[in-house]
Design an enzyme around this catalytic site. Structure first.
Site, PDB file in Angstrom:
ATOM      1  CD  GLU A  18     -32.786 -16.109  -7.294  1.00 35.96           C
ATOM      2  OE1 GLU A  18     -32.395 -16.116  -6.207  1.00 35.96           O
ATOM      3  OE2 GLU A  18     -32.873 -17.191  -7.993  1.00 35.96           O
ATOM      4  CD  GLU A  69     -34.927 -23.347  -5.316  1.00 38.68           C
ATOM      5  OE1 GLU A  69     -34.964 -23.016  -6.527  1.00 38.68           O
ATOM      6  OE2 GLU A  69     -33.997 -22.951  -4.372  1.00 38.68           O
TER       7      GLU A  69
END
Length: 139
Positions: A18, A69
């Site tokens: 994150e 990602e």
């Protein structure tokens, strides 16, 4: 995803990935992309070319989001290695959660991400960071 976390290494990876999105400035990137697409649509739609463009190239955003990602995962294993956690745990965690994953067009499957992270070209640097840290602790 947190329901399936069983170790500190897995938590470190999730937090690291994150942070990876923040470090890589994915939010700003996504805003820029959406503005560009709106401008392109405003130009091409009135002359009837937007559908042809979209049919020819698909949704350009999906490819970029997929890459983000993978990039966040890679940053995540490097950060977790710097924090003293074994980066080899991240692909194992992704494999574990693959069975619970809900298909998403703009996000690669955890199994695919695990394969990417496990590859020698992506694992060697985080692993060397981790092992160097282990050697320093042994002294």
């Amino acid at each position: 995803m947190l329901e399936h976390v069983t170790s500190d290494a897995e938590i470190a990876f999730l937090i690291g990935r994150e942070i990876g999105h923040i470090v890589a400035q994915h939010y700003a990137e996504n805003l820029t992309i959406s503005y560009c697409i709106e401008i392109l649509m405003a130009i091409l739609n009135p002359i009837g070319l937007w559908d042809a463009f979209r049919n020819e190239y698909g949704t350009p955003v999906a490819h970029i989001l997929l890459a983000q990602e993978f990039e966040a995962d890679y940053i995540g294993i490097r950060l977790s290695a710097l924090a003293g956690y074994d980066p080899r745990e991240a692909p194992k965690f992704l494999e574990k959660i693959d069975e619970f994953w809900v298909a998403n067009i703009v996000s690669p499957t955890p199994k695919r991400r695990a394969k990417y992270l496990s590859s020698p070209e992506n694992m060697w640097q985080p692993l060397s960071i981790y092992l160097r840290g282990c050697l320093k602790q042994d002294k």
